[in-house]
Design a protein around this motif. Structure first.
Motif, mmCIF file in Angstrom:
data_model
loop_
_atom_site.group_PDB
_atom_site.id
_atom_site.type_symbol
_atom_site.label_atom_id
_atom_site.label_comp_id
_atom_site.label_asym_id
_atom_site.label_seq_id
_atom_site.Cartn_x
_atom_site.Cartn_y
_atom_site.Cartn_z
ATOM 1 N N ARG A 53 40.395 42.150 40.866
ATOM 2 C CA ARG A 53 39.214 41.310 41.067
ATOM 3 C C ARG A 53 37.952 42.063 40.670
ATOM 4 O O ARG A 53 37.808 43.247 40.947
ATOM 5 C CB ARG A 53 39.123 40.895 42.540
ATOM 6 C CG ARG A 53 37.943 39.972 42.863
ATOM 7 C CD ARG A 53 37.854 39.743 44.369
ATOM 8 N NE ARG A 53 37.583 40.981 45.090
ATOM 9 C CZ ARG A 53 36.378 41.492 45.281
ATOM 10 N NH1 ARG A 53 35.297 40.868 44.801
ATOM 11 N NH2 ARG A 53 36.233 42.620 45.959
ATOM 12 N N ASN A 57 35.875 36.763 40.371
ATOM 13 C CA ASN A 57 36.887 36.405 39.374
ATOM 14 C C ASN A 57 38.102 37.300 39.534
ATOM 15 O O ASN A 57 37.977 38.470 39.936
ATOM 16 C CB ASN A 57 36.337 36.556 37.954
ATOM 17 C CG ASN A 57 35.182 35.621 37.676
ATOM 18 O OD1 ASN A 57 35.357 34.413 37.557
ATOM 19 N ND2 ASN A 57 33.972 36.183 37.575
ATOM 20 N N TYR A 59 41.548 38.822 37.403
ATOM 21 C CA TYR A 59 41.960 39.077 36.027
ATOM 22 C C TYR A 59 43.428 39.504 35.977
ATOM 23 O O TYR A 59 43.930 40.158 36.897
ATOM 24 C CB TYR A 59 41.105 40.183 35.408
ATOM 25 C CG TYR A 59 39.649 39.826 35.270
ATOM 26 C CD1 TYR A 59 39.153 39.290 34.093
ATOM 27 C CD2 TYR A 59 38.764 40.034 36.338
ATOM 28 C CE1 TYR A 59 37.812 38.962 33.965
ATOM 29 C CE2 TYR A 59 37.427 39.706 36.215
ATOM 30 C CZ TYR A 59 36.954 39.170 35.029
ATOM 31 O OH TYR A 59 35.630 38.832 34.911
ATOM 32 N N HIS A 61 46.394 40.925 32.732
ATOM 33 C CA HIS A 61 46.457 41.373 31.346
ATOM 34 C C HIS A 61 47.900 41.603 30.946
ATOM 35 O O HIS A 61 48.787 41.720 31.792
ATOM 36 C CB HIS A 61 45.647 42.655 31.154
ATOM 37 C CG HIS A 61 46.363 43.897 31.607
ATOM 38 N ND1 HIS A 61 46.703 44.134 32.924
ATOM 39 C CD2 HIS A 61 46.819 44.966 30.900
ATOM 40 C CE1 HIS A 61 47.321 45.301 33.021
ATOM 41 N NE2 HIS A 61 47.417 45.825 31.806
ATOM 42 N N PHE A 110 42.941 29.632 33.849
ATOM 43 C CA PHE A 110 42.532 30.876 33.217
ATOM 44 C C PHE A 110 41.796 30.593 31.917
ATOM 45 O O PHE A 110 42.035 29.585 31.246
ATOM 46 C CB PHE A 110 43.753 31.745 32.902
ATOM 47 C CG PHE A 110 44.253 32.555 34.063
ATOM 48 C CD1 PHE A 110 43.638 33.748 34.408
ATOM 49 C CD2 PHE A 110 45.359 32.134 34.797
ATOM 50 C CE1 PHE A 110 44.106 34.512 35.474
ATOM 51 C CE2 PHE A 110 45.840 32.894 35.855
ATOM 52 C CZ PHE A 110 45.204 34.083 36.192
ATOM 53 N N GLN A 112 40.526 32.961 28.328
ATOM 54 C CA GLN A 112 40.769 34.220 27.653
ATOM 55 C C GLN A 112 39.475 34.997 27.434
ATOM 56 O O GLN A 112 38.441 34.419 27.091
ATOM 57 C CB GLN A 112 41.450 33.971 26.303
ATOM 58 C CG GLN A 112 41.928 35.233 25.602
ATOM 59 C CD GLN A 112 42.805 34.930 24.407
ATOM 60 O OE1 GLN A 112 43.145 33.770 24.141
ATOM 61 N NE2 GLN A 112 43.202 35.966 23.681
ATOM 62 N N VAL A 113 39.556 36.306 27.660
ATOM 63 C CA VAL A 113 38.445 37.200 27.356
ATOM 64 C C VAL A 113 38.689 37.740 25.947
ATOM 65 O O VAL A 113 39.656 38.473 25.712
ATOM 66 C CB VAL A 113 38.360 38.357 28.369
ATOM 67 C CG1 VAL A 113 37.250 39.320 27.991
ATOM 68 C CG2 VAL A 113 38.158 37.822 29.777
ATOM 69 N N LYS A 119 36.707 43.437 27.329
ATOM 70 C CA LYS A 119 38.065 43.771 27.760
ATOM 71 C C LYS A 119 38.152 45.243 28.173
ATOM 72 O O LYS A 119 38.788 45.578 29.182
ATOM 73 C CB LYS A 119 39.070 43.483 26.638
ATOM 74 C CG LYS A 119 39.401 42.029 26.443
ATOM 75 C CD LYS A 119 40.671 41.826 25.653
ATOM 76 C CE LYS A 119 40.536 42.146 24.212
ATOM 77 N NZ LYS A 119 41.764 41.806 23.434
ATOM 78 N N LEU A 122 36.625 45.723 31.587
ATOM 79 C CA LEU A 122 37.447 45.144 32.644
ATOM 80 C C LEU A 122 38.700 45.980 32.912
ATOM 81 O O LEU A 122 39.070 46.206 34.077
ATOM 82 C CB LEU A 122 37.850 43.720 32.273
ATOM 83 C CG LEU A 122 36.718 42.694 32.275
ATOM 84 C CD1 LEU A 122 37.152 41.406 31.590
ATOM 85 C CD2 LEU A 122 36.257 42.414 33.695
ATOM 86 N N VAL A 151 43.575 39.666 27.899
ATOM 87 C CA VAL A 151 43.001 39.661 29.244
ATOM 88 C C VAL A 151 42.588 38.229 29.562
ATOM 89 O O VAL A 151 41.902 37.581 28.769
ATOM 90 C CB VAL A 151 41.791 40.606 29.348
ATOM 91 C CG1 VAL A 151 41.140 40.493 30.728
ATOM 92 C CG2 VAL A 151 42.206 42.053 29.079
ATOM 93 N N LYS A 153 40.977 35.492 32.612
ATOM 94 C CA LYS A 153 40.047 35.459 33.752
ATOM 95 C C LYS A 153 40.151 34.115 34.463
ATOM 96 O O LYS A 153 40.193 33.063 33.819
ATOM 97 C CB LYS A 153 38.629 35.677 33.217
ATOM 98 C CG LYS A 153 37.495 35.337 34.155
ATOM 99 C CD LYS A 153 36.165 35.463 33.413
ATOM 100 C CE LYS A 153 34.989 35.027 34.251
ATOM 101 N NZ LYS A 153 33.705 35.149 33.493
#
Length: 219
Positions: A53, A57, A59, A61, A110, A112-113, A119, A122, A151, A153
């Protein structure tokens, strides 16, 4: 105050519901494993994933070819669960044996980053949660590695929290049963560090205990 929606309403054991954001954050931060649901052609699948977290948010991966991430990146509805088991409750009757636990259920979609710089930040944040100060010592991800990593979110806008930490709940007529009643606490201990077999003797042992508080083991 956590959101109240039809999906987050706790019906069974409603008195165990908690509506404090900080409790949600604590469960996610301590668990760091989310069980995530997706629907495939063959039916529903639930897969455990490392999760972390940052602010409001959560995350996850993985590799770009991960079936879970490929399914989720298109924004389909999903559900994440986090659970911390705190111990057994031993009652005088078989029926009233139970457990102490803290759990969170998160609903949403979700996204996408895509930016590699974001990225990188994060993923480094995740490493710092696990081992404070470690990103200062290690080789950080290069552009090729970041491109190979997806990744995702998810905002913590729809979630429910349930905490069971009550007393033994025996019926009045069972209080005279000559059986021991009480609790078996369950505690997760972290550490001590164990060095890699090829680690050079000159490298000092780091201290990551600040991330784990009383759970850190010095033995």
């Amino acid at each position: 105050m956590l959101s109240k929606t039809k999906r987050t309403e706790i019906k069974k054991g409603a008195h165990k519901a908690v509506f404090d954001h900080e409790q949600l954050y604590q469960i996610i931060d301590e668990s760091m494993v989310a069980h995530i649901a997706i629907i495939e052609e063959s039916g529903p699948v639930v897969i455990p994933m490392l999760a972390w977290r940052v602010d409001d948010n959560v995350y996850i991966h993985g590799a770009n070819n991960s079936r879970l991430l490929r399914n989720l990146k298109h924004g389909g509805q999903t559900c994440l669960t986090f659970t911390l088991f705190d111990g057994w409750v031993l009652a005088r009757s078989a029926f009233h044996h139970s457990a102490h636990y803290r759990s969170a259920v998160v609903f949403g979609q979700f996204e996408q980053v895509n930016d590699n710089s974001e990225k990188d930040l994060l993923l480094n944040h995740f490493i710092e949660q696990i081992a404070p100060g470690r990103t200062q010592d290690i080789r950080l991800s290069n552009p090729k590695e970041l491109m190979a990593t997806m990744v995702l979110k998810l905002p913590l806008t729809e979630a429910s929290v349930k905490i069971s930490n009550g007393e033994v709940n025996d019926d009045t007529e069972d209080l005279d049963v000559p059986a021991w009643a009480g609790y078996i606490p369950y505690q997760t201990k972290i550490g001590p560090l164990k060095a890699d077999a090829g680690l050079a003797d000159v490298i000092p042992k780091p201290d990551y205990s600040t991330a784990y508080g009383e759970r850190w083991s010095k033995e």
